[in-house]
Motif scaffolding. Structure first.
Motif, PDB file in Angstrom:
ATOM      1  N   VAL A  73       3.730  -6.461   3.364  1.00 14.52           N
ATOM      2  CA  VAL A  73       3.949  -5.156   3.975  1.00 14.52           C
ATOM      3  C   VAL A  73       4.952  -5.327   5.108  1.00 14.52           C
ATOM      4  CG1 VAL A  73       2.912  -3.252   5.267  1.00 14.52           C
ATOM      5  CG2 VAL A  73       1.626  -4.350   3.411  1.00 14.52           C
ATOM      6  N   VAL A  74       6.007  -4.529   5.084  1.00 11.67           N
ATOM      7  CA  VAL A  74       7.003  -4.535   6.159  1.00 11.67           C
ATOM      8  C   VAL A  74       7.085  -3.139   6.746  1.00 11.67           C
ATOM      9  CG1 VAL A  74       9.400  -4.998   6.809  1.00 11.67           C
ATOM     10  CG2 VAL A  74       8.333  -6.325   4.960  1.00 11.67           C
ATOM     11  N   THR A  75       6.760  -2.996   8.026  1.00 12.93           N
ATOM     12  CA  THR A  75       6.913  -1.704   8.683  1.00 12.93           C
ATOM     13  C   THR A  75       8.304  -1.624   9.307  1.00 12.93           C
ATOM     14  OG1 THR A  75       6.123  -2.360  10.895  1.00 12.93           O
ATOM     15  CG2 THR A  75       4.451  -1.782   9.235  1.00 12.93           C
ATOM     16  N   GLY A  76       8.835  -0.421   9.391  1.00  9.89           N
ATOM     17  CA  GLY A  76      10.169  -0.254   9.958  1.00  9.89           C
ATOM     18  C   GLY A  76      11.246  -1.017   9.225  1.00  9.89           C
ATOM     19  N   PRO A  77      11.293  -0.943   7.883  1.00 10.09           N
ATOM     20  CA  PRO A  77      12.209  -1.804   7.117  1.00 10.09           C
ATOM     21  C   PRO A  77      13.644  -1.289   7.006  1.00 10.09           C
ATOM     22  CG  PRO A  77      10.943  -0.457   5.620  1.00 10.09           C
ATOM     23  CD  PRO A  77      10.456  -0.120   7.008  1.00 10.09           C
ATOM     24  N   LEU A  81       7.419  -1.124  -3.140  1.00 12.72           N
ATOM     25  CA  LEU A  81       6.657   0.112  -3.160  1.00 12.72           C
ATOM     26  C   LEU A  81       6.921   0.842  -1.848  1.00 12.72           C
ATOM     27  CD1 LEU A  81       4.364   1.987  -4.284  1.00 12.72           C
ATOM     28  CD2 LEU A  81       2.758   0.501  -3.050  1.00 12.72           C
ATOM     29  N   PRO A  82       7.718   1.920  -1.864  1.00  6.66           N
ATOM     30  CA  PRO A  82       7.939   2.667  -0.633  1.00  6.66           C
ATOM     31  C   PRO A  82       6.746   3.571  -0.334  1.00  6.66           C
ATOM     32  CG  PRO A  82       9.253   3.611  -2.414  1.00  6.66           C
ATOM     33  CD  PRO A  82       8.524   2.434  -2.990  1.00  6.66           C
ATOM     34  N   VAL A  83       6.272   3.526   0.903  1.00  5.65           N
ATOM     35  CA  VAL A  83       5.114   4.322   1.295  1.00  5.65           C
ATOM     36  C   VAL A  83       5.437   5.060   2.589  1.00  5.65           C
ATOM     37  CG1 VAL A  83       2.675   4.317   1.959  1.00  5.65           C
ATOM     38  CG2 VAL A  83       3.507   2.700   0.251  1.00  5.65           C
ATOM     39  N   ARG A  84       5.350   6.360   2.558  1.00  8.62           N
ATOM     40  CA  ARG A  84       5.555   7.160   3.759  1.00  8.62           C
ATOM     41  C   ARG A  84       4.408   6.870   4.723  1.00  8.62           C
ATOM     42  NH1 ARG A  84       4.227  10.461   8.115  1.00  8.62           N
ATOM     43  NH2 ARG A  84       6.023  11.778   8.619  1.00  8.62           N
ATOM     44  N   CYS A  85       4.731   6.368   5.915  1.00  7.29           N
ATOM     45  CA  CYS A  85       3.676   5.969   6.848  1.00  7.29           C
ATOM     46  C   CYS A  85       4.181   6.046   8.281  1.00  7.29           C
ATOM     47  CB  CYS A  85       3.214   4.537   6.544  1.00  7.29           C
ATOM     48  SG  CYS A  85       1.942   3.924   7.657  1.00  7.29           S
ATOM     49  N   ASP A  86       3.467   6.797   9.096  1.00  8.88           N
ATOM     50  CA  ASP A  86       3.701   6.823  10.541  1.00  8.88           C
ATOM     51  C   ASP A  86       2.722   5.822  11.155  1.00  8.88           C
ATOM     52  OD1 ASP A  86       3.773   7.307  13.258  1.00  8.88           O
ATOM     53  OD2 ASP A  86       3.646   9.487  13.093  1.00  8.88           O
ATOM     54  N   VAL A  87       3.234   4.723  11.699  1.00  6.56           N
ATOM     55  CA  VAL A  87       2.343   3.663  12.173  1.00  6.56           C
ATOM     56  C   VAL A  87       1.489   4.090  13.357  1.00  6.56           C
ATOM     57  CG1 VAL A  87       3.802   1.800  11.304  1.00  6.56           C
ATOM     58  CG2 VAL A  87       4.130   2.636  13.664  1.00  6.56           C
ATOM     59  N   GLU A 108      -4.465   1.022   1.637  1.00  6.87           N
ATOM     60  CA  GLU A 108      -5.219   1.330   0.419  1.00  6.87           C
ATOM     61  C   GLU A 108      -4.293   1.412  -0.791  1.00  6.87           C
ATOM     62  OE1 GLU A 108      -8.277   4.787  -1.303  1.00  6.87           O
ATOM     63  OE2 GLU A 108      -7.626   4.814   0.788  1.00  6.87           O
ATOM     64  N   LEU A 109      -3.138   2.077  -0.617  1.00  5.22           N
ATOM     65  CA  LEU A 109      -2.173   2.178  -1.711  1.00  5.22           C
ATOM     66  C   LEU A 109      -1.636   0.803  -2.114  1.00  5.22           C
ATOM     67  CD1 LEU A 109      -0.056   5.333  -0.775  1.00  5.22           C
ATOM     68  CD2 LEU A 109      -1.431   5.011  -2.841  1.00  5.22           C
ATOM     69  N   ALA A 110      -1.399  -0.037  -1.119  1.00  2.81           N
ATOM     70  CA  ALA A 110      -0.888  -1.381  -1.404  1.00  2.81           C
ATOM     71  C   ALA A 110      -1.850  -2.150  -2.296  1.00  2.81           C
ATOM     72  CB  ALA A 110      -0.652  -2.134  -0.105  1.00  2.81           C
ATOM     73  N   VAL A 111      -3.128  -2.092  -1.970  1.00  2.53           N
ATOM     74  CA  VAL A 111      -4.129  -2.821  -2.754  1.00  2.53           C
ATOM     75  C   VAL A 111      -4.317  -2.180  -4.123  1.00  2.53           C
ATOM     76  CG1 VAL A 111      -6.552  -3.497  -2.857  1.00  2.53           C
ATOM     77  CG2 VAL A 111      -5.290  -3.714  -0.711  1.00  2.53           C
ATOM     78  N   GLN A 112      -4.344  -0.851  -4.163  1.00  4.95           N
ATOM     79  CA  GLN A 112      -4.518  -0.159  -5.435  1.00  4.95           C
ATOM     80  C   GLN A 112      -3.402  -0.480  -6.418  1.00  4.95           C
ATOM     81  OE1 GLN A 112      -4.818   4.019  -4.557  1.00  4.95           O
ATOM     82  NE2 GLN A 112      -7.008   3.946  -4.101  1.00  4.95           N
ATOM     83  N   ALA A 156      -5.858  -1.849   9.689  1.00  4.55           N
ATOM     84  CA  ALA A 156      -5.948  -1.407   8.293  1.00  4.55           C
ATOM     85  C   ALA A 156      -5.959  -2.578   7.315  1.00  4.55           C
ATOM     86  CB  ALA A 156      -4.783  -0.461   7.978  1.00  4.55           C
ATOM     87  N   VAL A 157      -5.151  -3.610   7.583  1.00  3.05           N
ATOM     88  CA  VAL A 157      -5.026  -4.687   6.593  1.00  3.05           C
ATOM     89  C   VAL A 157      -6.031  -5.818   6.802  1.00  3.05           C
ATOM     90  CG1 VAL A 157      -2.557  -4.191   6.350  1.00  3.05           C
ATOM     91  CG2 VAL A 157      -3.290  -6.079   7.811  1.00  3.05           C
ATOM     92  N   LEU A 158      -6.488  -6.032   8.023  1.00  5.00           N
ATOM     93  CA  LEU A 158      -7.347  -7.198   8.275  1.00  5.00           C
ATOM     94  C   LEU A 158      -8.636  -7.211   7.462  1.00  5.00           C
ATOM     95  CD1 LEU A 158      -6.770  -7.919  12.057  1.00  5.00           C
ATOM     96  CD2 LEU A 158      -6.578  -9.580  10.183  1.00  5.00           C
ATOM     97  N   PRO A 159      -9.367  -6.103   7.330  1.00  8.80           N
ATOM     98  CA  PRO A 159     -10.577  -6.158   6.500  1.00  8.80           C
ATOM     99  C   PRO A 159     -10.285  -6.584   5.057  1.00  8.80           C
ATOM    100  CG  PRO A 159     -10.612  -4.188   7.858  1.00  8.80           C
ATOM    101  CD  PRO A 159      -9.238  -4.780   7.993  1.00  8.80           C
TER     102      PRO A 159
END
Length: 263
Positions: free
Chosen positions: A11-15, A59-65, A76-80, A127-130
């Motif tokens: 996962v890369v934020t702000g890419p 996988l582009p995902v619209r996300c406001d951090v 969730e989308l990443a894992v799915q 979000a990702v640690l669990p």
């Protein structure tokens, strides 16, 4: 050296801005499967096409951090869709006010900088640690800045947010370590990018009566290695800390600044 990153989900934020494109492309060249998270849907879709052209998939995902709801949905989308999350690279950042002293920085400017640079990283990590803990595996790299190690006049809000991110990184490293998760902090110095060329160099040329090459050389003299950091230098540090080659490194501050933070 083969870093063994092929097929990893990163996962890369702000890419799409600042250091983001170089970091995303570096992981793509290693054959990673990328989750590109940003508010700008058009930009991440374009970046996804570029990274796929380098051998990865995206996988582009619209996300406001700054939104815990959106960062949770992104994870969730990443894992799915990709099955897992192997690494999180927090690149999304706000420069904050530039040149303003503490007493001239508005509460709104300070809060916005903290929201993006500190809360944003907290939200994505939360979000990702669990999901990483469930697999007993994960790598997190928080991209900060050397101003968060030495401070900088006129950059109080930015410096404060990156100092805070160091604390988040170290605490999370201690907490996540028993689950085989590494959490580290990369601190770029001044990077030879568009802003450096369009702002810092012309400013030095004007102030000191220099040509472009002389202005660049003057700036380079501030660093032990006498050269300015390239975006690839920062990307390579992120690759290293996301690989198993760095398996015994966690909770560290890694300046990538030619020695500026050490001087």
């Amino acid at each position: 050296m083969d870093l063994g990153l092929k097929g990893r989900v990163v996962v890369v934020t702000g890419p799409t801005k600042g250091l983001g494109p170089a970091i995303a492309m570096a992981f793509a060249k290693e054959g990673c499967r990328l989750v590109l998270a940003s508010r700008d849907v058009d930009a991440i879709e374009a970046m996804a096409m570029k990274t796929e052209g380098q051998g990865g998939m995206a996988l582009p995902v619209r996300c406001d951090v700054t939104s815990p709801t959106e960062t949770e949905r992104m994870a969730e989308l990443a894992v799915q869709q990709l099955g897992q999350i192997d690494a999180l690279i927090n690149v999304a950042s706000d420069t904050g006010p530039i040149g303003d002293a503490t007493w001239n920085t508005s509460p709104e400017e300070f809060e916005h900088t903290m929201q993006v640079n500190l809360l944003g990283c907290f939200n994505t990590m939360r979000a990702v640690l669990p999901r990483m803990i469930a697999r007993r595996y994960g790598k997190i790299v928080n991209v900060g800045g050397s101003y968060g190690m030495r401070g900088r006049a006129g950059r109080m809000a930015y410096s404060a947010s990156k100092w805070g991110l160091r604390g988040v990184t170290k605490s999370a490293a201690l907490e996540a370590g028993p689950y085989n998760i590494n959490v580290n902090f990369v601190a770029p110095g001044m990077v030879d990018d568009e802003r450096f060329r369009s702002k810092w160099i012309p400013e030095a040329m004007s102030r000191f009566g220099l040509d472009e090459q002389q202005a660049e050389e003057r700036h380079a003299q501030e660093y032990a290695l006498r050269r300015i950091t390239a975006d690839a230098d920062v990307a390579n540090a992120c690759l290293f800390l996301s690989s198993d080659v760095s398996r015994q490194i966690t909770g560290v501050d890694l300046p990538v600044d030619g020695g500026w933070a050490s001087l």
